[in-house]
Enzyme design. Structure first.
Site, PDB file in Angstrom:
ATOM      1  N   ASP A 116      39.478  44.069  39.282  1.00 33.29           N
ATOM      2  CA  ASP A 116      39.764  45.012  40.471  1.00 33.29           C
ATOM      3  C   ASP A 116      40.937  45.788  40.350  1.00 33.29           C
ATOM      4  O   ASP A 116      42.252  44.888  40.202  1.00 33.29           O
ATOM      5  CB  ASP A 116      39.402  44.176  41.714  1.00 33.29           C
ATOM      6  N   HIS A 150      30.501  53.517  40.498  1.00 34.83           N
ATOM      7  CA  HIS A 150      31.468  53.160  41.506  1.00 34.83           C
ATOM      8  C   HIS A 150      32.722  53.521  40.920  1.00 34.83           C
ATOM      9  O   HIS A 150      33.523  54.231  41.748  1.00 34.83           O
ATOM     10  CB  HIS A 150      31.693  51.568  41.654  1.00 34.83           C
TER      11      HIS A 150
END
Length: 330
Positions: free
Chosen positions: A156, A230
């Site tokens: 992330d 995403h």
């Protein structure tokens, strides 16, 4: 930090450029509506940096920091006629399938450190200083998970700006909003994951949803899958086609015994609309209807927007608020 986004004097922002740490606490509170509570809060904000220094002195290599964010309602109580230009409430989003709620929050304390005990100590001191002037509406203890992965198993924050690009992406410039240059718009959301459902999805499908390979963290082409990933939905460009970044300092959190697994999203941006556009793409879809498939597994339960003022702007806000309360300056 001196920002290259302005030719004027150093902007003296809060510690937004602190390197990503191994531990964090995200504390969101509301301020009691009575005037005495606001007075207590103003005094606490004025002394916040001294509290950080008191705890940080115990282990300076642990890089303890605390970024203060102030929401539109709280700002208006302290300085109703003078606020950051784009500061507004979190925009609730209702797509065909998924919903991003707007939830209460007056102040955000984003505490970061290499040591969890120092995060805890600072949070405890902040809350002792605030006393019953505030109500805690959200408190999340985050941790760095292996090589900066979320609990879905993917790295992330890979696209975070670095070097000179970091202030360019996160700090308001003097040309944009002179009185609030050096500040940053902050959006937070607390996401809860359905890990059992996610783990039933193949790695190939997971990678198509995220837009990166799971093991090596290699970015996949936009046409890898028939539906935008995403990663692609979170790519925002300006009129000239230049990509506009935000700084994410997301952290995993969880209580395995309670079946709670999540990601705390926090995004810092010079331009609030960029973060809002990313969320619109996720929840409404781009094109509309083709929402971010990660939302089938991750549900937001909070959503608040704040502004993290520069140190000089915070000092001016405290002075203004004290004047409104009829308090003499120290």
């Amino acid at each position: 930090m001196t920002s290259p986004v302005s030719d004027s004097t150093p902007l003296d922002p809060q510690d937004i450029d602190t390197p990503l740490t191994g531990a964090a606490i995200f504390l969101v509170v509301t301020v009691d509506p009575v005037q005495a509570a606001l007075s207590t809060v103003i005094d606490a904000l004025d002394g916040l940096e001294d509290l950080v220094k008191t705890v940080a002195f115990r282990d300076q290599a642990a890089t303890l920091s605390c970024i203060l964010g102030i929401s539109r309602p709280a700002w208006d109580r302290m300085s109703p006629n003078h606020r950051p230009r784009d500061l507004r409430l979190f925009k609730e989003l209702r797509g065909d399938v998924h919903h991003a709620p707007s939830t209460p929050g007056d102040l955000l304390f984003h505490i970061r450190c290499a040591r969890q005990d120092m995060c805890f100590e600072l949070e405890k001191m902040i809350l002792e200083t605030l006393g019953d002037a505030v109500n805690v509406v959200d408190e999340v203890v985050g941790f760095r998970y292996f090589d900066a992965r979320d609990l879905l198993g993917f790295v992330d924050g890979t696209a975070n700006p670095t070097g000179v690009d970091l202030p360019q992406a996160t700090l308001v410039t003097a040309d944009e909003d002179a009185d609030f240059a050096g500040g940053s718009y902050v959006v937070v959301q607390k996401y809860l994951h359905d890990l059992a459902r996610w783990e039933r999805v193949s790695n190939h499908q997971q990678e198509a949803i995220i837009g990166r390979t799971k093991l090596a963290n290699i970015e996949l082409p936009d046409d890898y899958a028939p539906r935008k990933s995403h990663k692609t939905l979170n790519t925002v460009t300006d009129a000239s086609g230049e990509e506009l970044d935000i700084l994410r300092d997301n952290m995993p959190f969880g209580r395995a015994g309670q079946g709670e697994f999540g990601t705390y999203f926090i995004g810092y941006s010079r331009r609030l609309w960029v973060t809002e556009k990313m969320l619109q793409n996720m929840f409404i879809g781009d094109p509309p209807g083709e929402y971010d498939l990660i939302l089938d597994f991750s549900t937001p339960v909070t959503g608040v927007t704040f502004f993290a003022p520069s140190r000089p702007a915070l000092a001016r806000l405290v002075e203004t608020a004290n004047a409104r309360l009829g308090k003499a300056a120290d």
